[in-house]
Design an enzyme around this catalytic site. Structure first.
Site, PDB file in Angstrom:
ATOM      1  N   TYR A 141       0.896  -1.164   0.000  1.00 29.10           N
ATOM      2  CA  TYR A 141       0.000   0.000   0.000  1.00 29.10           C
ATOM      3  C   TYR A 141       0.932   1.211   0.000  1.00 29.10           C
ATOM      4  O   TYR A 141       1.648   1.444   0.975  1.00 29.10           O
ATOM      5  CB  TYR A 141      -0.865  -0.027   1.258  1.00 29.10           C
ATOM      6  CG  TYR A 141      -1.855   1.121   1.334  1.00 29.10           C
ATOM      7  CD1 TYR A 141      -3.222   0.897   1.184  1.00 29.10           C
ATOM      8  CD2 TYR A 141      -1.431   2.441   1.554  1.00 29.10           C
ATOM      9  CE1 TYR A 141      -4.133   1.947   1.247  1.00 29.10           C
ATOM     10  CE2 TYR A 141      -2.330   3.483   1.607  1.00 29.10           C
ATOM     11  CZ  TYR A 141      -3.670   3.235   1.467  1.00 29.10           C
ATOM     12  OH  TYR A 141      -4.579   4.275   1.524  1.00 29.10           O
ATOM     13  N   THR A 142       0.946   1.960  -1.115  1.00 31.07           N
ATOM     14  CA  THR A 142       1.967   3.017  -1.269  1.00 31.07           C
ATOM     15  C   THR A 142       1.385   4.432  -1.350  1.00 31.07           C
ATOM     16  O   THR A 142       2.132   5.375  -1.622  1.00 31.07           O
ATOM     17  CB  THR A 142       2.818   2.770  -2.535  1.00 31.07           C
ATOM     18  OG1 THR A 142       1.946   2.686  -3.658  1.00 31.07           O
ATOM     19  CG2 THR A 142       3.636   1.499  -2.428  1.00 31.07           C
ATOM     20  N   ASP A 187      12.418   5.002   3.216  1.00 35.32           N
ATOM     21  CA  ASP A 187      13.078   6.064   3.984  1.00 35.32           C
ATOM     22  C   ASP A 187      12.098   6.726   4.963  1.00 35.32           C
ATOM     23  O   ASP A 187      12.516   7.363   5.921  1.00 35.32           O
ATOM     24  CB  ASP A 187      13.662   7.121   3.025  1.00 35.32           C
ATOM     25  CG  ASP A 187      12.641   7.674   2.050  1.00 35.32           C
ATOM     26  OD1 ASP A 187      11.666   6.961   1.709  1.00 35.32           O
ATOM     27  OD2 ASP A 187      12.802   8.832   1.609  1.00 35.32           O
ATOM     28  N   TYR A 189       1.751   5.835   6.713  1.00 31.04           N
ATOM     29  CA  TYR A 189       2.432   4.919   5.792  1.00 31.04           C
ATOM     30  C   TYR A 189       3.742   4.422   6.421  1.00 31.04           C
ATOM     31  O   TYR A 189       4.021   3.221   6.448  1.00 31.04           O
ATOM     32  CB  TYR A 189       2.689   5.656   4.476  1.00 31.04           C
ATOM     33  CG  TYR A 189       3.643   4.969   3.533  1.00 31.04           C
ATOM     34  CD1 TYR A 189       3.259   3.852   2.798  1.00 31.04           C
ATOM     35  CD2 TYR A 189       4.946   5.454   3.347  1.00 31.04           C
ATOM     36  CE1 TYR A 189       4.145   3.232   1.920  1.00 31.04           C
ATOM     37  CE2 TYR A 189       5.824   4.852   2.472  1.00 31.04           C
ATOM     38  CZ  TYR A 189       5.428   3.736   1.759  1.00 31.04           C
ATOM     39  OH  TYR A 189       6.301   3.125   0.891  1.00 31.04           O
ATOM     40  N   LYS A 229       4.879   0.588   7.367  1.00 36.62           N
ATOM     41  CA  LYS A 229       6.060  -0.038   6.754  1.00 36.62           C
ATOM     42  C   LYS A 229       7.032  -0.505   7.850  1.00 36.62           C
ATOM     43  O   LYS A 229       7.630  -1.565   7.743  1.00 36.62           O
ATOM     44  CB  LYS A 229       6.749   0.923   5.787  1.00 36.62           C
ATOM     45  CG  LYS A 229       5.945   1.259   4.533  1.00 36.62           C
ATOM     46  CD  LYS A 229       5.673   0.069   3.626  1.00 36.62           C
ATOM     47  CE  LYS A 229       6.905  -0.476   2.953  1.00 36.62           C
ATOM     48  NZ  LYS A 229       6.557  -1.591   2.015  1.00 36.62           N
TER      49      LYS A 229
HETATM   50  N1  NAP Z   1       7.102   4.526  -4.457  1.00 39.21           N
HETATM   51  C1  NAP Z   1       8.035   5.004  -3.647  1.00 39.21           C
HETATM   52  O1  NAP Z   1       8.433   6.179  -3.731  1.00 39.21           O
HETATM   53  C2  NAP Z   1       8.676   4.108  -2.623  1.00 39.21           C
HETATM   54  C3  NAP Z   1       9.642   4.659  -1.769  1.00 39.21           C
HETATM   55  C4  NAP Z   1      10.241   3.830  -0.818  1.00 39.21           C
HETATM   56  C5  NAP Z   1       9.885   2.505  -0.723  1.00 39.21           C
HETATM   57  N2  NAP Z   1       8.931   1.998  -1.546  1.00 39.21           N
HETATM   58  C6  NAP Z   1       8.540   0.589  -1.366  1.00 39.21           C
HETATM   59  O2  NAP Z   1       8.901  -0.142  -2.533  1.00 39.21           O
HETATM   60  C7  NAP Z   1       7.956  -1.189  -2.756  1.00 39.21           C
HETATM   61  C8  NAP Z   1       7.417  -1.122  -4.165  1.00 39.21           C
HETATM   62  O3  NAP Z   1       6.888   0.187  -4.369  1.00 39.21           O
HETATM   63  P1  NAP Z   1       6.356   0.659  -5.796  1.00 39.21           P
HETATM   64  O4  NAP Z   1       6.649   2.106  -5.903  1.00 39.21           O
HETATM   65  O5  NAP Z   1       6.829  -0.288  -6.842  1.00 39.21           O
HETATM   66  O6  NAP Z   1       4.806   0.484  -5.555  1.00 39.21           O
HETATM   67  P2  NAP Z   1       3.588   0.611  -6.573  1.00 39.21           P
HETATM   68  O7  NAP Z   1       4.065   1.018  -7.924  1.00 39.21           O
HETATM   69  O8  NAP Z   1       2.533   1.386  -5.868  1.00 39.21           O
HETATM   70  O9  NAP Z   1       3.135  -0.908  -6.688  1.00 39.21           O
HETATM   71  C9  NAP Z   1       2.566  -1.573  -5.605  1.00 39.21           C
HETATM   72  C10 NAP Z   1       1.909  -2.813  -6.122  1.00 39.21           C
HETATM   73  O10 NAP Z   1       1.248  -3.426  -5.016  1.00 39.21           O
HETATM   74  C11 NAP Z   1       0.003  -3.883  -5.456  1.00 39.21           C
HETATM   75  N3  NAP Z   1      -0.956  -3.960  -4.377  1.00 39.21           N
HETATM   76  C12 NAP Z   1      -1.525  -2.942  -3.667  1.00 39.21           C
HETATM   77  N4  NAP Z   1      -2.415  -3.445  -2.797  1.00 39.21           N
HETATM   78  C13 NAP Z   1      -2.395  -4.791  -2.957  1.00 39.21           C
HETATM   79  C14 NAP Z   1      -3.099  -5.862  -2.349  1.00 39.21           C
HETATM   80  N5  NAP Z   1      -4.044  -5.666  -1.399  1.00 39.21           N
HETATM   81  N6  NAP Z   1      -2.829  -7.119  -2.760  1.00 39.21           N
HETATM   82  C15 NAP Z   1      -1.907  -7.344  -3.730  1.00 39.21           C
HETATM   83  N7  NAP Z   1      -1.228  -6.391  -4.349  1.00 39.21           N
HETATM   84  C16 NAP Z   1      -1.469  -5.125  -3.955  1.00 39.21           C
HETATM   85  C17 NAP Z   1      -0.458  -2.886  -6.492  1.00 39.21           C
HETATM   86  O11 NAP Z   1      -1.405  -3.516  -7.294  1.00 39.21           O
HETATM   87  P3  NAP Z   1      -2.261  -2.730  -8.421  1.00 39.21           P
HETATM   88  O12 NAP Z   1      -1.291  -2.601  -9.571  1.00 39.21           O
HETATM   89  O13 NAP Z   1      -3.390  -3.648  -8.677  1.00 39.21           O
HETATM   90  O14 NAP Z   1      -2.654  -1.436  -7.774  1.00 39.21           O
HETATM   91  C18 NAP Z   1       0.844  -2.546  -7.200  1.00 39.21           C
HETATM   92  O15 NAP Z   1       1.058  -3.402  -8.302  1.00 39.21           O
HETATM   93  C19 NAP Z   1       6.903  -1.038  -1.657  1.00 39.21           C
HETATM   94  O16 NAP Z   1       7.211  -1.885  -0.597  1.00 39.21           O
HETATM   95  C20 NAP Z   1       7.053   0.402  -1.224  1.00 39.21           C
HETATM   96  O17 NAP Z   1       6.624   0.592   0.113  1.00 39.21           O
HETATM   97  C21 NAP Z   1       8.338   2.763  -2.508  1.00 39.21           C
END
Ligand code: NAP
Length: 310
Positions: free
Chosen positions: A62-63, A103, A126, A130
């Site tokens: 959940y982002t 972060d 959030y 995390k």
């Molecule tokens: N984005 C950032 O800036 C950032 C920064 C630091 C760390 N992170 C971490 O990096 C990781 C990947 O982030 P990302 O940016 O690639 O995220 P993202 O693009 O938002 O992708 C998250 C994925 O999780 C799926 N998802 C959400 N709810 C779900 C559920 N209930 N069951 C199954 N799948 C679900 C979404 O599915 P749908 O495609 O169907 O929505 C999406 O494909 C995460 O752990 C995040 O916390 C991200």
């Protein structure tokens, strides 16, 4: 025998890149939200027991940082309970869990890069969920790797790069926050680094034994630091000068010309959001470099590579 890898969140920014790179390591079962919904424990158990992988890579999360302020319980189910359960299941079948964190587990009060064992103190919902995920994984005591990254962007999904490119076709002036410092990191670099680490640990005594010793939390972000305002300016500079009219770029701009002429730096309090963000969340990548022998390129070099993507 080939390694078997289970990937969740295959359509996310990092998940999509992983679905292209992880097959270098073995047979990948890549699942989206329809195939395994992280709010449904039974589906998680079933997916893992069915695939019986040696490595589980959880790229689902959940982002929605601001929305999480109103949906903390749901965010916690997905970001903490689900990875905790994955770690328990991994332990039962002798698999490794690879998970991503953020972060935003830090409060931003430091002024030098955060190291892995700096005390976390999230200032938004959030970040709390995390951090709870990291703790749930550690409590299950399976071999694991938690990769904390930051400010993720790429050519698909919802991210700052694509937002700026769209806004740049709509407004002559953009007002962008200058007093938050971090390291924008390309989703593909994170996926490539994950694959590289997994290759290394799979080649030694196998992933479980290796990560029993080398596992835990690693920071993995672009080198260097910047702020949102400077990052936006770098995006526009490259958009202006690049002859890049790749399909992702055309989709982001809807084929319209960039009309932004000026970026005005503002302070966070001039751009109120539901969730507070740390003022400083640069992560030190030394542990990764020491352990696995590499670090990611500088944020600007990464941005140049993205903008050159066809
Ligand atoms: N984005 C950032 O800036 C950032 C920064 C630091 C760390 N992170 C971490 O990096 C990781 C990947 O982030 P990302 O940016 O690639 O995220 P993202 O693009 O938002 O992708 C998250 C994925 O999780 C799926 N998802 C959400 N709810 C779900 C559920 N209930 N069951 C199954 N799948 C679900 C979404 O599915 P749908 O495609 O169907 O929505 C999406 O494909 C995460 O752990 C995040 O916390 C991200």
């Amino acid at each position: 025998m080939n390694l078997k890898i289970l990937l969740t969140g295959k359509n996310g920014q990092i998940g999509h890149e992983l679905s292209r790179l992880l097959p270098e390591l073995g047979d990948v079962v890549a699942l989206d939200r329809q195939q395994v919904d992280l709010t449904k424990p039974e589906q998680i158990r079933h997916a893992i027991r069915d695939a019986r992988p040696q490595i589980i890579v959880n790229a689902a999360a959940y982002t929605a940082v601001d929305q999480a302020e109103k949906e903390e319980a749901l965010a916690r189910t997905i970001n903490a309970d689900a990875p905790g359960l994955m770690a328990e299941e991994a332990k039962k079948i002798g698999a490794v869990l690879v998970h991503y964190s953020t972060d935003y587990v830090f409060d931003g009060s430091k002024s030098s890069p955060y190291v892995e064992n700096d005390p976390p103190n999230p200032i938004n919902a959030y970040g709390r969920t995390k951090l709870a995920g990291e703790q749930a994984i550690a409590a299950a005591s399976a071999a694991h790797l938690i990769i904390r990254t930051a400010w993720v962007y790429g050519t698909r999904g919802k991210n700052f790069l694509l937002t700026i490119l769209r806004l740049a076709t709509e407004r002559e002036e953009l007002r962008i926050v200058r007093d938050q410092t971090g390291a924008p990191t390309w989703s593909r670099e994170i996926a490539a680094a994950t694959t590289r680490i997994l290759k290394q640990v799979s080649g030694r005594e196998g992933p479980v034994a290796s990560l029993s010793n080398l596992g835990g939390i690693y920071h993995l972000t672009a080198a260097g630091e910047t702020n949102w305002c400077e990052f936006a300016q770098a995006i526009l500079d490259l958009a202006d000068h690049a002859s890049n009219r790749a399909s992702w770029f055309a989709a982001a701009t809807e084929g319209r010309p960039v009309i932004t002429r000026r970026i005005i730096p503002i302070n966070t309090d001039e751009y109120p959001t539901a969730a507070r963000r740390p003022a400083y969340s640069v992560l030190s990548n030394s542990r990764c470099k020491r352990t696995f022998g590499f670090a990611l390129p500088d944020w600007k070099a990464q941005l140049q590579s993205v903008m050159a993507q066809s």
